[in-house]
Design a protein around this motif. Sequence first.
Motif, PDB file in Angstrom:
ATOM      1  N   PRO A 243       0.777  -1.240   0.000  1.00 52.65           N
ATOM      2  CA  PRO A 243       0.000   0.000   0.000  1.00 52.65           C
ATOM      3  C   PRO A 243       0.807   1.288   0.000  1.00 52.65           C
ATOM      4  CG  PRO A 243       0.117  -0.865   2.224  1.00 52.65           C
ATOM      5  CD  PRO A 243       0.905  -1.811   1.354  1.00 52.65           C
ATOM      6  N   ILE A 244       2.139   1.193  -0.016  1.00 53.40           N
ATOM      7  CA  ILE A 244       2.966   2.387   0.109  1.00 53.40           C
ATOM      8  C   ILE A 244       3.887   2.512  -1.101  1.00 53.40           C
ATOM      9  CG2 ILE A 244       2.900   2.371   2.641  1.00 53.40           C
ATOM     10  CD1 ILE A 244       5.698   1.095   2.600  1.00 53.40           C
ATOM     11  N   PRO A 245       4.398   3.712  -1.378  1.00 51.17           N
ATOM     12  CA  PRO A 245       5.369   3.869  -2.469  1.00 51.17           C
ATOM     13  C   PRO A 245       6.654   3.102  -2.185  1.00 51.17           C
ATOM     14  CG  PRO A 245       4.457   5.999  -1.811  1.00 51.17           C
ATOM     15  CD  PRO A 245       4.030   5.010  -0.767  1.00 51.17           C
ATOM     16  N   VAL A 246       7.179   2.452  -3.215  1.00 51.10           N
ATOM     17  CA  VAL A 246       8.431   1.692  -3.102  1.00 51.10           C
ATOM     18  C   VAL A 246       9.353   2.116  -4.240  1.00 51.10           C
ATOM     19  CG1 VAL A 246       9.502  -0.587  -3.175  1.00 51.10           C
ATOM     20  CG2 VAL A 246       7.289  -0.292  -2.032  1.00 51.10           C
ATOM     21  N   HIS A 247      10.558   2.517  -3.885  1.00 48.07           N
ATOM     22  CA  HIS A 247      11.567   2.849  -4.897  1.00 48.07           C
ATOM     23  C   HIS A 247      12.612   1.752  -4.904  1.00 48.07           C
ATOM     24  CE1 HIS A 247      13.937   5.086  -7.686  1.00 48.07           C
ATOM     25  NE2 HIS A 247      14.923   5.295  -6.835  1.00 48.07           N
ATOM     26  N   LEU A 248      12.856   1.175  -6.078  1.00 49.69           N
ATOM     27  CA  LEU A 248      13.811   0.090  -6.251  1.00 49.69           C
ATOM     28  C   LEU A 248      15.043   0.603  -6.980  1.00 49.69           C
ATOM     29  CD1 LEU A 248      11.149  -2.442  -7.499  1.00 49.69           C
ATOM     30  CD2 LEU A 248      12.260  -2.554  -5.269  1.00 49.69           C
ATOM     31  N   VAL A 249      16.212   0.205  -6.514  1.00 48.44           N
ATOM     32  CA  VAL A 249      17.470   0.651  -7.116  1.00 48.44           C
ATOM     33  C   VAL A 249      18.342  -0.555  -7.417  1.00 48.44           C
ATOM     34  CG1 VAL A 249      19.544   2.057  -6.826  1.00 48.44           C
ATOM     35  CG2 VAL A 249      17.381   2.819  -5.806  1.00 48.44           C
ATOM     36  N   ASN A 250      18.840  -0.618  -8.635  1.00 49.70           N
ATOM     37  CA  ASN A 250      19.878  -1.585  -8.977  1.00 49.70           C
ATOM     38  C   ASN A 250      21.196  -0.855  -9.183  1.00 49.70           C
ATOM     39  OD1 ASN A 250      18.128  -4.186 -10.825  1.00 49.70           O
ATOM     40  ND2 ASN A 250      19.211  -4.331  -8.890  1.00 49.70           N
ATOM     41  N   LEU A 251      22.246  -1.417  -8.629  1.00 50.70           N
ATOM     42  CA  LEU A 251      23.583  -0.868  -8.787  1.00 50.70           C
ATOM     43  C   LEU A 251      24.275  -1.610  -9.919  1.00 50.70           C
ATOM     44  CD1 LEU A 251      24.574  -0.540  -5.027  1.00 50.70           C
ATOM     45  CD2 LEU A 251      23.808   1.265  -6.578  1.00 50.70           C
ATOM     46  N   GLY A 252      24.368  -0.969 -11.073  1.00 56.03           N
ATOM     47  CA  GLY A 252      24.960  -1.574 -12.248  1.00 56.03           C
ATOM     48  C   GLY A 252      23.902  -2.066 -13.212  1.00 56.03           C
ATOM     49  N   GLU A 253      24.204  -2.006 -14.511  1.00 57.14           N
ATOM     50  CA  GLU A 253      23.281  -2.491 -15.518  1.00 57.14           C
ATOM     51  C   GLU A 253      23.305  -4.021 -15.569  1.00 57.14           C
ATOM     52  OE1 GLU A 253      24.504  -0.475 -19.129  1.00 57.14           O
ATOM     53  OE2 GLU A 253      22.901   1.000 -18.857  1.00 57.14           O
ATOM     54  N   ALA A 254      22.220  -4.593 -16.097  1.00 57.75           N
ATOM     55  CA  ALA A 254      22.130  -6.045 -16.216  1.00 57.75           C
ATOM     56  C   ALA A 254      23.240  -6.568 -17.142  1.00 57.75           C
ATOM     57  CB  ALA A 254      20.757  -6.431 -16.745  1.00 57.75           C
ATOM     58  N   PRO A 255      23.814  -7.765 -16.878  1.00 52.85           N
ATOM     59  CA  PRO A 255      23.468  -8.590 -15.713  1.00 52.85           C
ATOM     60  C   PRO A 255      24.155  -8.072 -14.450  1.00 52.85           C
ATOM     61  CG  PRO A 255      25.161  -9.675 -17.002  1.00 52.85           C
ATOM     62  CD  PRO A 255      24.790  -8.419 -17.752  1.00 52.85           C
ATOM     63  N   VAL A 256      23.394  -7.937 -13.386  1.00 53.95           N
ATOM     64  CA  VAL A 256      23.936  -7.452 -12.122  1.00 53.95           C
ATOM     65  C   VAL A 256      23.764  -8.540 -11.075  1.00 53.95           C
ATOM     66  CG1 VAL A 256      23.550  -5.017 -12.605  1.00 53.95           C
ATOM     67  CG2 VAL A 256      21.737  -6.344 -11.515  1.00 53.95           C
ATOM     68  N   GLN A 257      24.379  -8.316  -9.916  1.00 52.73           N
ATOM     69  CA  GLN A 257      24.367  -9.337  -8.882  1.00 52.73           C
ATOM     70  C   GLN A 257      22.954  -9.598  -8.374  1.00 52.73           C
ATOM     71  OE1 GLN A 257      27.443  -8.587  -6.088  1.00 52.73           O
ATOM     72  NE2 GLN A 257      27.240 -10.530  -5.054  1.00 52.73           N
ATOM     73  N   VAL A 258      22.159  -8.552  -8.262  1.00 52.38           N
ATOM     74  CA  VAL A 258      20.789  -8.678  -7.767  1.00 52.38           C
ATOM     75  C   VAL A 258      19.898  -7.865  -8.698  1.00 52.38           C
ATOM     76  CG1 VAL A 258      19.240  -8.403  -5.803  1.00 52.38           C
ATOM     77  CG2 VAL A 258      21.671  -8.807  -5.392  1.00 52.38           C
ATOM     78  N   ASP A 259      19.276  -8.500  -9.663  1.00 50.29           N
ATOM     79  CA  ASP A 259      18.517  -7.783 -10.679  1.00 50.29           C
ATOM     80  C   ASP A 259      17.025  -7.793 -10.339  1.00 50.29           C
ATOM     81  OD1 ASP A 259      17.557  -6.557 -12.920  1.00 50.29           O
ATOM     82  OD2 ASP A 259      18.395  -7.975 -14.353  1.00 50.29           O
ATOM     83  N   VAL A 260      16.484  -6.615 -10.046  1.00 53.35           N
ATOM     84  CA  VAL A 260      15.042  -6.509  -9.789  1.00 53.35           C
ATOM     85  C   VAL A 260      14.341  -5.777 -10.932  1.00 53.35           C
ATOM     86  CG1 VAL A 260      15.266  -6.612  -7.292  1.00 53.35           C
ATOM     87  CG2 VAL A 260      15.328  -4.384  -8.416  1.00 53.35           C
ATOM     88  N   GLY A 261      15.082  -5.569 -12.028  1.00 51.36           N
ATOM     89  CA  GLY A 261      14.519  -4.879 -13.183  1.00 51.36           C
ATOM     90  C   GLY A 261      13.759  -5.820 -14.098  1.00 51.36           C
TER      91      GLY A 261
END
Length: 333
Positions: A243-261
């Motif tokens: 129900p709340i705003p969520v901002h997601l950040v990836n450090l580095g372009e794909a492929p990255v260590q943790v990709d939520v894009g």
Amino acid sequence: MKPLLALLLLSTATHAEILPGLDRLTLDAPHRPKVMEALVWYPAANTTYPTPLGANPAFLGTTVQVGPIPAPGAHPVLILSHGSGGNIENLGWLAEGLVARGAIVAGLNHPRSTSGDSNPRDMPNVADRVADLAALIDGLTTNPTFAPLVDPDRITALGFSLGGGTVLAAAGARLDADAYAAYCDANAPAATDCAFMQRGGVDWHALPASWGADMRLPAITSAIAVDPSFSHAITDSSLSTIPIPVHLVNLGEAPVQVDVGPDGSNLGAQIPAASYSVIEPAWHFSFLGLCTPDAPAMLAEVGEDPICDDPAGSDRAAIHARIIEEVATALGL
């Protein structure tokens, strides 16, 4: 420098030069075997004396001042959750940048997942970490000094890596143990989180019963998750009802260590009020504090992860500045 001399030198400082204030809170935490200590960075109305925070052979750390009078008014609050093996002092760079814009920043060291005490068997215990954040918010909002300064309509939780997964759970994301086991079956040992737990004997087919529980903290009004863990284990149904705003950040372009894009877990497409950004050139560990010149060689010598080796062409200080800007925007500063 002696406190009295430091006070005399700081007495002529302009407001823009005033260092962040720092205080420590003792938190009641019935879910832990003992009380916890939290750090609170805040805008200061005067000066006391400077002291280093988080400096060690690997990291430069920051400088704060202890116990000045807080600047008056209702301040937005940023609650921090560090990653596995991290510590809250190492995020002083982020706290310093947000305090300069008028925010109060608070965080704690999650037991058994902090520097020198990061236990693979505790990594799945997300519910305990969320309970840590609940204790922190309660301690801050009931403290006689800080409670009058908290704007209850602007309490944002920010987490990095395992802290990012913690914050998403606190925002209302629910974890699916079967989905995570399938992810680890398919991706370990390349998936570093699965591999780390495996080194501690964790059976990802027998995760804690708390997985799947509703861990949402109603006090949190927005969330920021940087390279969050467990993103492939979050149920679609829970994402669609956050129900709340969520901002997601990836450090580095794909492929990255943790990709939520879009090429990874694609969380942003499933959360109603989500935004997503990529910061590059960077990588996962660019979120950690600024390193000393000798840190890369020293860490390599002792067999530590290359946490101070940034990608070619990147500038960790510039990455930090970009993150501060994004968080400030999310906080409305």
